[in-house]
Design an enzyme around this catalytic site. Structure first.
Site, PDB file in Angstrom:
ATOM      1  CD  GLU A 181     -48.417  -8.809 -18.098  1.00 55.83           C
ATOM      2  OE1 GLU A 181     -48.484  -9.688 -18.969  1.00 55.83           O
ATOM      3  OE2 GLU A 181     -47.799  -8.959 -17.017  1.00 55.83           O
ATOM      4  CG  HIS A 313     -47.119 -12.559 -20.286  1.00 57.13           C
ATOM      5  ND1 HIS A 313     -47.589 -12.607 -19.004  1.00 57.13           N
ATOM      6  CD2 HIS A 313     -47.415 -13.768 -20.835  1.00 57.13           C
ATOM      7  CE1 HIS A 313     -48.140 -13.784 -18.768  1.00 57.13           C
ATOM      8  NE2 HIS A 313     -48.050 -14.518 -19.866  1.00 57.13           N
ATOM      9  CD  GLU A 386     -42.748 -10.861 -20.092  1.00 60.28           C
ATOM     10  OE1 GLU A 386     -43.494  -9.862 -20.130  1.00 60.28           O
ATOM     11  OE2 GLU A 386     -42.704 -11.642 -19.130  1.00 60.28           O
TER      12      GLU A 386
END
Ligand code: LU0
Ligand code: CA
Ligand code: CA
Ligand code: CA
Ligand code: ZN
Length: 430
Positions: A181, A313, A386
């Site tokens: 990531e 993330h 995210e």
């Protein structure tokens, strides 16, 4: 909806009837696919949490989940079971080809030339060292400890009077716990550069820096990051690099290794070959252990100084809050008021970046993740972001470096909101 038979099959999978095959060799997605054991699929039509959780619990490795689809890696048996459960599986036989294409002109140990703006470990260290040299009065660098392979895990502090522990709200940002990531390292570096380079010219930034103490860990998992870019081809690596006793499978999912409700609720795997392996015991990974020790060390005179936290993330464009281990909005250590505050702050942050705000378990159940520990143990207002993109397969982890500026600046306001929420900034209208 799955058939009755399908539900029974899913329940059997959840009970652990199906066993993940041990992965041969380096467990990059491409290698597994080449071995014919594990294949990447997109599973469609997953409209309810129960369906998504059933898929996540089936033992497959969940790459992403959003808006009714999940991208998973599954054995042939698992794929057959999921099909029997009434799900449509789209094979992603071109993942290997995609990784190759994404790796064009890739040099061992670094990003492809096309993606040269991404920072590997040494470049990250150079970047934060430069920030400290340019702004010695605002930046101090220390280390939370070393990774399994012995790399320092740098910790950056930003504040005025940076060498003094002032009585100000403290906020922590952590990045790149999952190796592939990489966009998240860029997010933490942006925070560091923005709160230092813009200090002299931006009154709001100055007010926030003057009234808070900002901690940043740009790479929680340096071993995994370096492994992912070690060869001429991206590895699609997620976990740590610590070997597992009695297994040829390497690595633990650091975000299942924290000690709050560790392994409680089928939100992680006990199989070392799984991408969500929780470890042999909580905190048996140096990376999670040292994050824990650092945060524990911020309890001063009985009061936790860190009030807010974001763990960055990729991907799916979500703002997530605890708990991950239960789908209940409230539970032990989470009152209705507290849950409402998470929802309120999460929703306000999401309004600024266009992400979808939701409780973590609305995505799928996780146990032993960092956010549940931060809140459950320390009552730190802890979110998982995210980042970009909103959907994708393995390519979702490797967006071109051209998006770095746009996709990291996209979170500038959300970061400010968190700082202000915990009391930084004061009256900055003037
Ligand atoms: O650890 C994860 O599974 C995260 C989501 C949780 C923090 C809820 N998703 S990721 O692995 O795809 N980044
Ligand atoms: Ca480029
Ligand atoms: Ca200060
Ligand atoms: Ca302090
Ligand atoms: Zn992740």
């Amino acid at each position: 909806m799955p058939t009755r038979r399908g539900m029974a099959a899913a329940a059997a999978l959840a009970a652990g009837v199906a066993v993940l095959l041990p992965l041969a060799g380096p467990a990059g997605a491409a290698d597994q696919q080449a071995a014919g054991d594990i294949v990447t699929y997109t599973v469609t039509g997953l409209d309810s949490v129960a369906e998504r959780t059933a898929v996540a619990r089936s033992g497959v490795d969940v790459l992403s989940a959003e808006h009714g689809t999940m991208t998973v890696r599954a054995t042939q048996e698992q794929a057959a079971e999921l099909r029997a459960a009434g799900h449509e599986l789209i094979t992603m036989a071109d993942v290997r080809k995609q990784l190759r294409e994404l790796s064009a002109a890739k040099k061992p140990g670094d990003f492809p030339e096309d993606d040269a703006d991404y920072h590997n470990y040494d470049e990250m260290v150079a970047e934060i060292t430069k920030a400290a040299e340019d702004h010695g009065d605002l930046v101090s660098i220390s280390s939370i400890g070393t990774s399994y392979e012995g790399r320092d895990i740098p910790l950056v502090k930003i504040s005025d009077n940076v060498d003094t522990d002032e009585d100000e709200p403290e906020v922590l940002f952590t990045c790149n716990m999952h190796a592939r990531e990489h966009l998240t390292t860029e997010m933490c570096l942006r925070i560091i550069n923005r709160y230092t380079d813009d200090y002299a010219s931006d009154e709001k930034i100055k007010a926030l820096v003057d009234t808070a103490e900002i901690w940043v860990v740009p790479q929680v998992n340096p071993d995994g990051i370096e492994y992912d870019i070690a060869t001429g081809e991206y590895q699609g690596w997620r976990k740590s690099r610590k070997p597992n006793e009695g297994s040829s499978a390497v690595g633990t999912d650091i975000n299942r290794n924290f000690s709050y409700q560790w392994g409680c609720c089928n939100g992680s795997s006990g199989n070392p070959a799984s991408e969500t392996y929780r470890g042999a015991e909580a905190l048996d990974q140096p990376e999670s252990k040292q994050i824990t020790e650092f945060v524990d060390s911020r309890v001063v005179d009985g009061e936790q100084q860190i009030k807010g936290h974001i763990d960055f993330h990729t991907f799916s464009e979500l703002v997530l809050w605890p708990y991950g281990y239960t789908t209940d909005d409230t539970d032990e250590g989470m009152t209705e008021e507290e849950a409402a505050r998470f929802r309120d702050v999460g929703t306000r942050m999401a309004e600024t970046n266009g992400y979808t705000p939701q409780q973590s378990s609305d995505l799928y159940i996780t146990d032993g993740d960092i956010n549940d520990w931060m809140w459950g143990e320390h009552k730190i207002l802890s979110f998982c972001f995210e980042m970009y993109p909103s959907s994708g397969g393995i390519d979702g982890f490797y967006p071109p470096d051209e998006v770095i500026e746009r996709e990291t600046s996209r979170n500038d306001e959300a970061v400010e909101i968190l700082l202000e929420e915990v009391g930084a900034g004061g009256d900055t209208t003037g």
